[in-house]
Design a protein around this motif. Structure first.
Motif, short mmCIF file in Angstrom:
data_model
loop_
_atom_site.label_atom_id
_atom_site.label_comp_id
_atom_site.label_asym_id
_atom_site.label_seq_id
_atom_site.Cartn_x
_atom_site.Cartn_y
_atom_site.Cartn_z
N THR A 19 0.79 -1.06 0.13
CA THR A 19 -0.08 -0.06 -0.01
C THR A 19 0.84 1.17 -0.04
OG1 THR A 19 0.17 -0.06 2.36
CG2 THR A 19 -1.85 -1.00 1.32
N GLU A 20 0.36 2.44 -0.42
CA GLU A 20 1.15 3.63 -0.29
C GLU A 20 1.41 3.96 0.73
OE1 GLU A 20 0.11 7.78 -2.41
OE2 GLU A 20 1.02 6.28 -3.90
N THR A 22 3.92 6.86 3.36
CA THR A 22 4.84 8.06 3.31
C THR A 22 5.91 7.89 4.03
OG1 THR A 22 2.75 9.36 2.97
CG2 THR A 22 4.76 10.45 3.67
N ALA A 32 5.94 9.49 -1.00
CA ALA A 32 4.93 8.31 -1.03
C ALA A 32 5.00 7.38 -1.67
CB ALA A 32 3.44 9.07 -1.29
N VAL A 33 5.29 6.16 -1.35
CA VAL A 33 5.80 4.99 -2.19
C VAL A 33 4.86 3.75 -1.63
CG1 VAL A 33 7.69 3.50 -2.71
CG2 VAL A 33 8.02 5.96 -2.17
N ALA A 34 4.58 3.05 -2.90
CA ALA A 34 3.60 1.94 -2.57
C ALA A 34 4.71 0.69 -2.06
CB ALA A 34 3.12 1.50 -3.79
#
Length: 87
Positions: A19-20, A22, A32-34
């Motif tokens: 899930t994304e 932060t 913000a990265v998944a």
């Protein structure tokens, strides 16, 4: 007839859901990265202050990086802050 408890080889174990999240760098920047990872390494070092940043890590034999942690998580060494070493 009792059910078999042997694992089904055709069934794969559940993968962590990405899930994304932060992530926060030592310098205060956020991304913000998944990802399902507990922390990430930022290796781009693209900002002007990166070469002098106190959060920069320069391992032998590898590229320099900054550790990114999810926002609102404790520093991995936070528990050591209260450690008392002898008298």
């Amino acid at each position: 007839m009792p059910r078999s408890t042997a694992p089904n080889p055709a069934r794969r174990p559940a993968q962590p859901r990405e899930t994304e999240t932060t992530y926060l760098a030592g310098c205060g920047r956020t991304w913000a990265v998944a990802s399902a990872e507990a922390d990430l390494a930022y290796t781009d070092q693209a900002f002007p202050e990166c070469p002098a940043c106190p959060h920069r890590v320069e391992p032998e034999g590898g590229p320099p990086f900054c550790t990114l942690r999810p926002v609102n998580t404790a520093h991995p060494f936070a528990a050591l802050a209260g450690l008392k070493l002898g008298d």
